[in-house]
Structure formats: C-alpha cells, structure tokens
Design an enzyme around this catalytic site. Structure first.
Site, PDB file in Angstrom:
ATOM      1  CG  LEU A 198      -1.861  -1.185   1.350  1.00  0.00           C
ATOM      2  CD1 LEU A 198      -2.762  -1.011   2.565  1.00  0.00           C
ATOM      3  CD2 LEU A 198      -2.690  -1.378   0.098  1.00  0.00           C
ATOM      4  CG  HIS A 199       1.229   3.391  -3.370  1.00  0.00           C
ATOM      5  ND1 HIS A 199       0.812   4.529  -4.016  1.00  0.00           N
ATOM      6  CD2 HIS A 199       0.697   2.359  -4.051  1.00  0.00           C
ATOM      7  CE1 HIS A 199       0.062   4.184  -5.056  1.00  0.00           C
ATOM      8  NE2 HIS A 199      -0.023   2.863  -5.088  1.00  0.00           N
ATOM      9  CG  ASP A 200       1.893   8.448   0.432  1.00  0.00           C
ATOM     10  OD1 ASP A 200       2.554   8.187  -0.605  1.00  0.00           O
ATOM     11  OD2 ASP A 200       2.364   9.108   1.376  1.00  0.00           O
ATOM     12  N   GLY A 207      -4.662   3.549  -7.708  1.00  0.00           N
ATOM     13  CA  GLY A 207      -3.287   3.420  -7.225  1.00  0.00           C
ATOM     14  C   GLY A 207      -2.798   1.993  -7.359  1.00  0.00           C
TER      15      GLY A 207
END
Length: 122
Positions: free
Chosen positions: A44-46, A84
């Site tokens: 998971l990334h922003d 994303g």
C-alpha cells in the site's frame, strides 16, 4: 530530454502475502483505499496522481533501485490513476500477460519496507 515524474508515492503498509508475490518477482501496488482482501497481498502506498501515462521505456524506482519498463498493459494506466493499483512483473518480457500488467527488467528486487518511495519517470 528531461525526465517527467509520472507517479510517486511512499509505502505505508505491506500485506502479509506480499513476500510470496515478491518471490515470484511480482510487485502488487495499491492505493490506501484498497479493500482488506486485496491489501493482504499488496504494497500500500500514498500516491494519488498519475501525471502522465506510463509507457515503454519509462523507469520505475523502488527505493534506490531502478528498472526499465518494457511493456504496459492496456488498462494499467487506468488502474493506477483510479485505484493506485499496479501489477509489476519483473520478468523481462515485452508483452504483458494480463491487461493490467506492467513488465519490467528481470533484475533482483530490493527489500520492500514501509517508508520506501516508489516513483515512475519517463
């Protein structure tokens, strides 16, 4: 030619099944809105904005390691822009297996860690 930063994000969490995908040279990225069942096998990334479409010849940076992108599936850009979500297969292939796949150089992946930056330039 000046490289354009197409996408960038910082790793915020690593699902418990990510290691199995990494052993198969596959990196599954998802934005922070990933459903729990998908987050289990995703990094998971922003990152939130795809500034320009990914293309063959772009460079993917995972931490300090870099990989040339060799192929981009037909829905990979839409998945990245909307969710994303990106499936990167470090297989050295010039044709994606699935429409959402991105193929990259078959080089060793770095150890994935929370806080690491992921960036794509073209």
């Amino acid at each position: 030619m000046i490289d354009v930063n197409k996408y960038e994000g910082q790793i915020t969490a690593i699902g418990p099944y990510v290691v199995e995908f990494l052993e198969a040279n596959i990196l599954v990225l998802f934005g922070l809105s990933a459903p729990e069942e998908l987050a289990e096998f995703a990094v998971l990334h922003d990152g939130t904005t795809l500034h320009a479409p990914l293309a063959t010849g772009d460079t993917l940076y995972v931490g300090s390691s870099s990989f040339q992108i060799l192929a981009v599936g037909e829905v990979a850009n839409a998945n990245l822009a909307n969710l994303g979500h990106l499936v990167v297969k470090f297989n050295g292939e010039n044709e994606p297996e699935q429409p959402g796949d991105v193929c990259a150089e078959a080089l060793p992946l770095p150890e994935i860690a929370v806080g690491m930056r992921i960036r794509i330039e073209g």
